[in-house]
Structure formats: C-alpha cells, structure tokens
Design an enzyme around this catalytic site. Structure first.
Site, short mmCIF file in Angstrom:
data_model
loop_
_atom_site.label_atom_id
_atom_site.label_comp_id
_atom_site.label_asym_id
_atom_site.label_seq_id
_atom_site.Cartn_x
_atom_site.Cartn_y
_atom_site.Cartn_z
N GLU A 170 11.09 14.52 21.43
CA GLU A 170 9.95 14.83 20.56
C GLU A 170 9.99 14.04 19.26
OE1 GLU A 170 10.75 19.06 20.96
OE2 GLU A 170 8.64 19.36 21.46
N GLU B 129 12.97 21.99 28.19
CA GLU B 129 12.79 23.33 27.63
C GLU B 129 12.36 24.37 28.66
OE1 GLU B 129 11.89 20.54 26.24
OE2 GLU B 129 12.41 20.55 24.11
#
Ligand SMILES: NC(=O)c1ccc[n+]([C@@H]2O[C@H](COP(=O)([O-])OP(=O)(O)OC[C@H]3O[C@@H](n4cnc5c(N)ncnc54)[C@H](O)[C@@H]3O)[C@@H](O)[C@H]2O)c1
Length: 714
Positions: free
Chosen positions: A140, A161
């Site tokens: 990210e 995730e």
C-alpha cells in the site's frame, strides 16, 4: 495494513521501529534532485521492516519535510525504497494484537492513511522502488506513489489481509481498483489471499499493472532512477488501462460476491468487508473511501475472527518451526537409504517426495509383479506430471526416477536406515509385515508406519525391538499436505522419534508429536464430525439438511464432499477402526455402508467450474431403506451444527485428558495443516471458546482469553 506475525498472540514484543532515512539523489541527465526515503528497521534480513506507530510517525515527519521541500522547489520528485530484500512487510501485527479498544484500533488505521497519503499529495511525482517483498501495508505504501518500479527477483508482492482477517485498509481497497481496474484488483485483494495466500511475483505484477516497470536486481536502483528521469522528462509514459464502467464494475463485484458465498457462505467477515470497500471505490472520493477503510479496520481489529487468524498464522508460520515435545534433533539417526513397504497410493507418493528431498536411494516392496509394475507406473506418471508443470527439471526427474527401485523381494529392504510401511490398513497384516522386516533389517534401523488410525503399539507388540517403531502419518496428497503426525508409543526411543521429526523437517513438512491413540488428531476429529453428520442422517435428517448445516463454519468443503475426497471405503474403514477403539461416539452408518457396497458417489462429479460439491440428493434412498432404528433423531440444520460442535468439543476434551497432544494449540496446528481448517476459526479451539462450546461441554475454556480472541475489557 498487515503482515508480520506476532511472537505470540498473547505476549507482544516491542515494535522494531522502521526508520525513514532520507538522502538526496541527483537524477541522471541533470533532471533535478530526488529525495530518496529508505524505510529500514536497521535489523538483518531475517527481520523484515514492519510499520507500527513509531515507524509511521518517523515516516510522517520525513514526508512532511519533503512536501515542504517540494513546495519550495528544492526537489523534483520523491522516491521510496526499502532495506535489502524488503520494501516493507506491512503493519506490525504485534501492535495490532495489543490493541484492546475500538478507539485505539481506529487511531492505528488512521495513522497509516495520514502518513501514506502524503505520497499522493506531495506536489511533485512520487516513485516507489520496490526492491524486495512488499506485503500488505508495504504494498500500500507503493500504491500511494504516482509510479512504481520493481526488482525482477521480487517474489512476494501481496495484500494478504483478507487471508488473515483484515482488509487492505491503508488505501489498498481504494487505490488498487483505481489503478488496475476492479477485476484485477479483486484478484489481488481476494482471489490470491483466499487461495492459500498466494504471492504475486514481479513479472505478474507488471502484467497486472500493479507496477509500471521491472528492472534487473543487480542495478535496480540505478535503472529506476534513469527511468524516473525519463518519466519526468516525458520520454516514457507508463501505460495505464481504462477502469471498468460502473455497470461492469458492479457486475464484477456481484460475481465476486457469488464466489465468496459459494466458498464461505458468509462465515468469514473480512473478505466481504474488503469487497464492499472495493464496490464503493469507483465513485467514492478519497477522503470518504479512506474513512470507510478506517471503519472497516477498526471493526475487524476488534474482532475475534482476526485474533483467531493471527493466532493461527503465528502457530503455522513461526511456532511450528519448533515442534512441541520433539526430542533433541541430534538424536536422530542418519538416514542414507529408505525402504517403503507397499507400492500403492501412499507408498508411491512417499517414494517420490523422499527421493526428491532427501536425495537418498528409495527401495519399495509390494507382493506381486503386477502391483510392483503398477506402483512404478504410478511413480513415473507423478514425476512426469511434475516435470510437465515445470516443478521439476528434466535432470531432476531422471535423478528421482533413477533413485527409486521397486521389487517383490523383501531382502531388498535390508540396508535401509528407515523403513516406512504403507500397506493396506489391516492390523494383522501390518503386524506380519513388521515381523518379516525384523528378520531382514539392521537392529538399529527405524521402523515407521503410515497408519491412519490403527494402534502403533499393537502393531509393534510382538517385535523383538518395539522401541524403534514410530508412526509417521502423512496426509494425502503427500506433496501438498504440510502436516505429519509423529506417533510415539510408550516404547518408542527418543532416537526413533527424533528420526521421524528430522525426516519431516527434511521433507519440508510440519511435524506434530502425538500419542498413540486411535486416529491421532486429524482423523479422530474429522471422523467424529462425519460420525455426527452420519448419525443425524441415520436418525432421519435429510442428507441435504445435514450437508449444508456446517456452512456457518466456512470449512473447506461439506461433509459428503469430504467423504468423497477421502474415498467412501477408506472413510468407513477408519470409522469402523475408531468405533472398535473408541465406542459409541463413533457409530457405524448402515446407510453409508450400503452406498459403499453399491459403489455410488456421494456428490456428483466436479463440473470443472469450481462449484461447491454438494451431496447428491439421490443418495437419500440408502438411508431411507428399512433397517434397525439407529436411536438418533432427525435434526434441523442448527441441530446438526450443534451436535457436531458438541461432539468436537467433547472429543478435544478427551484427547487432552488422554494426552494425545499436550495443549489445544497443537490440535489447532493439526487441523489447519492436516485438514485445511480455516484461520478465522483459529483451527478449532478458538472458535469453540468464543462460541461457548468449551464452557458448555467441558466447563472450561480451551485457551486463555486474549490468546486467540479479543481480551476482556479491563
Ligand atoms: N489413502 C489415503 O488417503 C491415506 C492417507 C494417509 C495414510 N494412509 C495409510 O497408508 C497406508 C496405505 O494406504 P494406501 O491408500 O496407499 O493403500 P493402497 O491400497 O493404495 O496400497 C496398499 C498396498 O500395500 C500392498 N501390500 C499389501 N500387503 C503387503 C505386503 N505384505 N508387503 C508389501 N506390500 C503389501 C498392496 O498390494 C497395495 O499395493 C494405510 O495404512 C492407510 O491407512 C492412507
């Protein structure tokens, strides 16, 4: 965010602060000054950089300063890179497990956005130079930059995730679909994580559009800087695909939701939350999208599912490296050649794995020429399949085949240091095989059995040297299943047991030491589950009701599909062994026996479209046939689920009392690695604790509060 495992779910270690070092670099061709930010925790490559509150704060300060410099015209671009082998491995999950309130959880989520978003608001272009693994929040970080390059040798780019029980909530759910479109983004955010946390390699990342350019690792940074100068000068314009229309976007999201339902039936929250965020990303503005990510993270961080996921991840990735109860490794006997008795389904797979990994001669023995020939043909086919898939080179394939020999002659096993029997699952036969072997092998050779559920003690009772016998229970398919149950009897020596643990390690498997009790861990629990389902059906519960009843758990497959996978005759065989040994808790099923006698399938042949295998309603007739009443009663879906969970809890309590394993976490390890049980259940004990079954059935929790769930409020 995400993904380096905590040391233990209960006892967090201090954050290894990720420092943000900044140096100015003169871009080639007089293109100006680039401020290069290196994220580095200052530790060696075995300790990846993760980002916790301290590291994020340091990065924030560094980026705010670069923003000022950019505004002042001192720099023309900002670059971000990592220490060798890592860009960053995501959020510090130890910090996550230490969070005990939703307000703190929201602060962690918001701290990521507050820092990362500066890379998109710098006033000058920003470049991520992905020189190593970029996982979760690491990737990210790169996504917030205007452009990305990656080293050709980088093999671990991922947003894991959803696998763990989180969402990519430091911008991933918003930025990635805007960069590469919703279809590809969902491949990275959902499909790969849910397919066993599959990583993306550099070349695939380029293909997907996650990165703009790939450079050789030898001069990765230099090449990246040349490319940066070219981009700034307009000589290179990275190609970005169009994102989907709203209509297409919605259709892709709905198809993904249908896939999730098929797989999880709503059982795991995180993937659905990620999908909702991606669904809204097309029209959402940046601020509201990031706020929605904060909401999702705050909720998930405070969920028992995530805590169970982190516990399970830590158990399987870090703690499994030191098997509980293994004797000192130096006691293991050196294994220079391996004998295998039998040349059937398991034997052939064991031979290939052992020849491949141990690089020692493997001798197999079966009873007649036809079986020997069939065994050898099976081995050839396995090796050819692996070679065709590129998993084995032609040289390796030749070496493996040359190191395996097959014979009907027992004396060919004479020189083996370790002999594994994998003959038909019949106690008297295995006793005979062991007795014959004792006559030919060396006195100190280790004798192992691959039995699924028979007593290793009974198998070795009449031997001259029962102390060298140990169980080494592999799972089918051998190449893929990561677990080995190492079975110790009261007579097994440390040397024999250590040899089994050493073998497991050399084969790249995780070993769990278990006592010699029927079915060990995995088969005992899976069969208890199946026995409860079969009993419900024998009592008049429709097969369809029993089949769908376990869906709220999100197990990898329904009970009838599981029996079909194992093979109905094999499942019945193990059931009958457990019935004999453990009694009425494992009732026999006349209906299943009828189906086996008729040679029928329980679920239709797979249709190739990946649809879940559901029970074939036509098999109902086998249970409706007149016969002795079973004494069980018909249940609804909730009743079947309850019976299964009560049964599993009772069985785990008994297994712990009997000392099958020393602690419930070992049961969880076995169920995750030997039966693919999901992380969100934490294996099984965390789920039984949080659903109240352990208190209800055993009068106590299996794990202390806070180990695999949210700690009680102070
Ligand atoms: N199939 C599975 O999924 C699985 C998984 C884990 C463990 N196991 C265990 O592995 C063992 C073997 O199972 P399998 O599925 O490979 O069975 P299989 O029927 O495919 O093979 C058994 C082989 O043993 C041979 N055999 C019988 N008597 C022999 C003797 N005296 N000497 C040499 N060979 C002899 C048979 O001819 C046959 O080829 C069993 O104990 C089983 O419980 C099986």
């Amino acid at each position: 965010m995400s993904t380096t495992a905590p040391e233990t779910a209960a006892a967090p270690r201090p954050e290894r602060i990720a420092h943000a070092f900044v140096r100015d670099v003169a871009l080639p061709g007089g293109a100006g000054t680039l401020a290069l930010v290196t994220v580095d925790n200052g530790l060696d490559h075995t300790k990846p950089t993760t980002l916790g509150p301290g590291g994020l704060a340091e990065l924030h300060t560094a980026l705010v300063e670069q923003q000022r410099r950019a505004l002042a015209g001192e720099i023309v671009a900002v670059g971000v890179t990592g220490k060798p082998y890592y860009l960053a491995a995501g959020a510090d999950l130890t910090a996550v497990t230490a969070i005990s309130g939703e307000a703190d959880a929201r602060r962690v989520a918001a701290a990521g956005h507050r820092t990362y978003r500066l890379l998109g608001e710098m006033g000058v272009p920003t470049f991520a130079y992905v020189n190593g693994a970029a996982l979760g929040g690491g990737l990210e970080l790169a996504l917030h930059c205007t452009y990305r390059t990656v080293g050709a040798d980088v093999g671990a780019l991922a947003l894991p995730e959803a696998f763990l029980g989180l969402v990519p909530g430091w911008g991933g759910c918003y930025l990635l679909p805007h960069l590469i479109g919703v279809r590809r983004a969902l491949e990275v955010i959902l499909t790969r994580p849910l397919a066993g946390n599959r990583m993306t390699k550099a070349a695939e990342a380029l293909e997907l559009g996650v990165v703009d350019a790939v450079f050789h690792p030898a001069d990765f940074l230099e090449q990246s800087l040349v490319w940066t100068a070219d981009v700034l000068a307009g000589r290179v314009t990275p190609v970005r695909g169009e994102i989907e229309s709203q209509e297409e976007w919605d259709a892709v999201v709905e198809a993904a939701r249908a896939q999730l339902d098929l797989r999880l039936h709503g059982a795991k929250t995180a993937p659905y939350r990620a999908l909702d965020l991606v669904a809204a990303a097309r029209t959402a503005d940046r601020d509201s999208a990031f706020a929605a990510e904060d909401d999702a993270l705050a909720e998930l961080i405070m969920s028992d599912q995530l805590r169970a996921g982190l516990y399970a991840f830590d158990l399987t990735s870090r703690r499994a490296r030191t098997p509980a109860g293994a004797p000192p490794a130096e006691l293991a006997r050196p294994v220079r050649s391996v004998g295998i008795v039998g040349a059937g389904l398991m034997a052939g797979q064991l031979a290939v794995l052992i020849a491949r990994r141990l690089r020692v001669p493997v001798v197999m023995r079966d009873i007649d020429d036809a079986r020997v020939a069939a065994g050898l043909a099976g081995i050839r086919a396995q090796v050819e399949r692996q070679a065709a898939k590129g998993r084995m080179s032609a040289d390796e394939a030749n070496r493996v085949l040359a190191s395996i020999s097959v014979s009907t002659d027992l004396s060919t096993l004479a020189g083996a240091d370790l002999v594994i029997e994998a003959v038909t699952e019949v106690l008297a036969l295995k006793q005979r095989v062991f007795a014959e072997l004792e006559g030919v092998i060396a006195d100190d050779a280790v004798l192992a059995t691959n039995t699924s559920a028979l007593s290793v003690t009974a198998m070795s009772a009449h031997l001259r040297h029962p102390e060298r016998v140990v169980g080494i229970h592999f799972f089918n398919p051998v190449a893929q299943m990561p677990l080995i149950e190492v079975v110790r009897t009261a007579s097994s020596t440390d040397a024999a047991v250590a040899t089994a643990f050493a073998l497991a390690k050399q084969l790249g498997k995780t070993a769990v030491g278990v006592a010699d009790r029927p079915g060990f861990v995995v088969n005992r629990l899976l069969l208890r589950l199946l026995a409860e389902v079969a009993a419900a059906v024998e009592g008049g519960t429709p097969v369809r009701t029993a089949d769908v009843a376990l869906r709220p758990l999100g197990l990898p497959m329904g009970p009838f599909a599981l029996i079909q996978l194992v093979g109905l005759p094999v499942a019945l065989h193990v059931l009958s062994a457990l019935h004999d040994e453990l009694g009425a808790r494992y009732p026999l099923s006349p209906g299943l026996e009828r189906l086996a006698a008729q040679g029928r399938r329980l679920v239709p042949e797979p249709d190739g479209r990946g649809a879940e295998l559901e029970v074939d309603p036509a098999i109902q007739d086998a249970f409706d046939a007149p016969g002795e009443p079973s004494g069980a009663t018909a249940l609804d879906e909730a009743g079947v689920l309850d019976a299964v969970l009560v049964g599993l809890t009772e069985e785990i309590g008994l297994m712990l009392d009997e000392g099958v394993v020393a602690s419930p976490d070992q049961i969880d390890l076995c169920m995750i690695l030997g039966a693919n049980w999901p992380l969100h259940l934490g294996g099984i004990s965390p789920y039984l604790d949080r659903a109240g079954y352990s208190e209800r059935v055993l009068g106590r929790r299996l794990l202390p509060r806070g180990v695999a769930d949210v700690p009680a409020a102070p």
